[in-house]
Design a protein around this motif. Structure first.
Motif, mmCIF file in Angstrom:
data_model
loop_
_atom_site.group_PDB
_atom_site.id
_atom_site.type_symbol
_atom_site.label_atom_id
_atom_site.label_comp_id
_atom_site.label_asym_id
_atom_site.label_seq_id
_atom_site.Cartn_x
_atom_site.Cartn_y
_atom_site.Cartn_z
ATOM 1 N N LEU B 18 0.835 -1.202 0.000
ATOM 2 C CA LEU B 18 0.000 0.000 0.000
ATOM 3 C C LEU B 18 0.871 1.254 0.000
ATOM 4 O O LEU B 18 0.543 2.244 -0.670
ATOM 5 N N ALA B 19 1.966 1.204 0.727
ATOM 6 C CA ALA B 19 2.866 2.361 0.764
ATOM 7 C C ALA B 19 3.494 2.599 -0.604
ATOM 8 O O ALA B 19 3.677 3.749 -1.020
ATOM 9 N N ILE B 20 3.803 1.518 -1.299
ATOM 10 C CA ILE B 20 4.335 1.671 -2.656
ATOM 11 C C ILE B 20 3.289 2.325 -3.554
ATOM 12 O O ILE B 20 3.586 3.228 -4.333
ATOM 13 N N LEU B 21 2.047 1.888 -3.393
ATOM 14 C CA LEU B 21 0.978 2.446 -4.221
ATOM 15 C C LEU B 21 0.675 3.895 -3.847
ATOM 16 O O LEU B 21 0.141 4.657 -4.652
ATOM 17 N N ALA B 22 1.013 4.262 -2.635
ATOM 18 C CA ALA B 22 0.795 5.651 -2.222
ATOM 19 C C ALA B 22 1.719 6.590 -2.987
ATOM 20 O O ALA B 22 1.392 7.763 -3.197
ATOM 21 N N VAL B 23 2.850 6.080 -3.415
ATOM 22 C CA VAL B 23 3.779 6.902 -4.192
ATOM 23 C C VAL B 23 3.241 7.111 -5.602
ATOM 24 O O VAL B 23 3.377 8.186 -6.177
ATOM 25 N N GLY B 24 2.612 6.086 -6.127
ATOM 26 C CA GLY B 24 2.060 6.199 -7.474
ATOM 27 C C GLY B 24 1.485 4.867 -7.912
ATOM 28 O O GLY B 24 1.826 3.829 -7.348
ATOM 29 N N PRO B 25 0.599 4.879 -8.908
ATOM 30 C CA PRO B 25 0.004 3.626 -9.395
ATOM 31 C C PRO B 25 1.071 2.653 -9.880
ATOM 32 O O PRO B 25 2.142 3.072 -10.329
ATOM 33 N N ALA B 26 0.770 1.380 -9.781
ATOM 34 C CA ALA B 26 1.718 0.364 -10.226
ATOM 35 C C ALA B 26 0.965 -0.929 -10.491
ATOM 36 O O ALA B 26 -0.168 -1.104 -10.036
ATOM 37 N N TYR B 27 1.589 -1.842 -11.233
ATOM 38 C CA TYR B 27 0.971 -3.141 -11.491
ATOM 39 C C TYR B 27 1.797 -4.240 -10.836
ATOM 40 O O TYR B 27 2.929 -4.017 -10.414
ATOM 41 N N GLY B 28 1.191 -5.407 -10.755
ATOM 42 C CA GLY B 28 1.736 -6.481 -9.939
ATOM 43 C C GLY B 28 3.175 -6.858 -10.233
ATOM 44 O O GLY B 28 4.006 -6.911 -9.323
#
Lengths: 109, 109
Positions: B18-28
């Motif tokens: 979730l913290a990674i996604l808080a930086v920006g959108p990403a895929y698996g």
DNA sequence: TACCACTAGATAGTATCGCAGAATAGCGAC
DNA sequence: GTCGCTATTCTGCGATACTATCTAGTGGTA
């Protein structure tokens, strides 16, 4: 407590208990009470006893019996050399994780 | 990897992603690769995909499809408001745990 | 064609924690 | 002397998350 804590405790609670034992010998009931005082209000006794059984079976602690004023005799656990080494590894893993998370937290804002 | 890490990741890996996604959108696949770069060398891909399914079902992320130059279309996850709030709670739980452990580490030596 | 990199998923197995309750043991009250 | 209270330990089931391994689809390259 947040339900997240439950899952977060998996793997850390073991280290926490070992760290408590590193300070000095203690028995199960006492450990549970100490955890509660320190803010882990929702840790169930059964969880601690099961954990103590596990670390005993893996040979990280030595066990002695001590009489109690009231109630059944206490099982006093003390950390031995193997336990100290395992605790040391735990701290390494924990440090790594904590560093990574701190970096992520900063990155996120 | 230390076997301790496996158990320690339970509950924390979710927050990490979730913290990674808080930086920006990403895929698996991208998230997995990024985790590996950051030192989580042994996290298997299946773990990340399963985790993404969970947080999607709980409504913490929005999902869009994006074509890939090579390979099947990417599922791009972006953190939404509910996810941001949940991440905030995660940080609170984490901070509490980290404080307690730091205190224990100092006490132990 | 065959293989490799990229991308997503599914299944079965294991470990830890929570919960609820039982079992054991000493002490004081009645 | 037995009833109840507190201290202390233990046990069994259920929920959840990670690992290992495998399936599977797309496109470029030797």
């Amino acid at each position: 407590m947040a339900k997240q804590m439950t899952e977060m405790l998996k793997g850390t609670l073991e280290g926490i208990v070992l760290a408590i034992l590193a300070v000095g010998p203690a028995y199960g009931y006492e450990i549970t009470a100490r955890l509660r005082e320190q803010g882990f209000a929702d840790i169930v006794e059964g969880t601690v006893y099961a954990l103590l059984v596990r670390i005993e079976q893996r040979g990280f602690v030595d066990v002695t019996k001590a009489p109690s004023e009231k109630g059944p005799p206490r099982k006093v656990y003390s950390l031995n050399a193997a336990g100290a080494e395992y605790l040391n590894e735990f701290w390494k893993s924990w440090s790594f994780l904590a560093e990574r998370l701190e970096a992520l937290r900063l990155e996120g804002k």
